[in-house]
Scaffold this motif. Structure first.
Motif, PDB file in Angstrom:
ATOM      1  N   PHE A   1      33.870  47.334  34.840  1.00 47.88           N
ATOM      2  CA  PHE A   1      34.702  47.495  35.876  1.00 47.88           C
ATOM      3  C   PHE A   1      35.169  46.271  36.330  1.00 47.88           C
TER       4      PHE A   1
ATOM      5  N   ALA B   1      42.872  41.511  34.469  1.00 49.95           N
ATOM      6  CA  ALA B   1      41.817  41.115  34.206  1.00 49.95           C
ATOM      7  C   ALA B   1      41.334  42.216  32.886  1.00 49.95           C
TER       8      ALA B   1
ATOM      9  N   THR C   1      39.932  40.227  46.047  1.00 54.77           N
ATOM     10  CA  THR C   1      38.114  39.602  45.614  1.00 54.77           C
ATOM     11  C   THR C   1      38.203  40.886  46.354  1.00 54.77           C
TER      12      THR C   1
END
Ligand code: SAM
Length: 199
Positions: free
Chosen positions: A53, A59, A116
């Motif tokens: 995930f 990413a 974050t």
């Protein structure tokens, strides 16, 4: 062996815990180093499954490229990337219960530091992950208290982990005590399901 001691220790735990054929989840894929390490531990069995995930497309793209250059191509279909918040970890139908769920909290190395992991969604995810795990499954959580949200998050995760009943959970918090604000690692092992959840 990975360079940072907290990651080296986490990887050693995963290696002793996972077997080909298991189901594992990387709840914070990032650039995919952990996903690749997990994939290598699961190689060689047609029932192995790895979900990974992240909320950031960049990413997941980096991770997918790294995976393609790191594991045999026949294993690639056994790795399912999920562009969604890990607080939705219980929304994916799974063929069996996970043996290991990994969190490497914080922000994407080399990416936008304002994106974050957040205490609230991390705790929601951990609570769901704890229920999802098979008996004798584990959670691995690496915390980074060197930035403000990371510190709040570590405190929240440690408080939650301390509250887990010892009849069902072994909880260990590894800290590097000669370095301030060093990353820390929680290894949370479900040794017994509550009677109401026995399958
Ligand atoms: C420290 S990095 C993970 C490093 C990664 N495991 C590796 O091996 O490269 C943390 C990642 O968590 C992701 N993240 C932040 N919030 C998230 C959330 N709510 N759900 C899933 N991923 C999240 C970030 O986008 C970032 O890529």
């Amino acid at each position: 062996m990975v360079a940072s001691p907290h990651l080296a220790l986490a990887h050693a735990y995963w290696k002793s815990h996972l077997r080909p054929g298991d189901l594992a989840i990387d709840a914070t894929c990032g650039n995919g180093h952990d996903t690749c390490a997990l994939a290598k531990l699961l190689l060689g069995h047609s029932e192995s499954l790895l979900l990974s995930f992240d909320i950031q497309t960049a990413a997941l793209e980096n991770a997918e490229a790294l995976l393609q250059s790191s594991v045999p191509k026949e294993f690639l279909p056994r790795v399912l990337f999920q562009r969604r918040c890990h607080s939705e970890i219980d929304q994916i139908p799974l063929p069996h219960f996970p043996k290991l769920i990994v969190y490497n909290l914080g922000y994407l190395p080399g990416g936008d530091k304002s994106i974050t992991t957040q205490s609230i969604t991390t705790l929601t995810s951990l609570q769901k992950a704890a229920k999802l795990l098979e008996e004798r499954g584990a959670l691995s959580v690496t915390c980074y208290p060197g930035h403000p949200e990371g510190k709040r998050e570590e405190e929240a995760v440690v408080e939650w982990a301390k509250s887990l009943p010892s009849e069902q959970w072994h909880v260990c918090h590894h800290q590097w005590i000669n370095r301030s604000a060093a990353p820390s690692l929680l290894w949370i092992f479900k040794h017994l399901l509550p009677a109401s959840e026995r399958r």
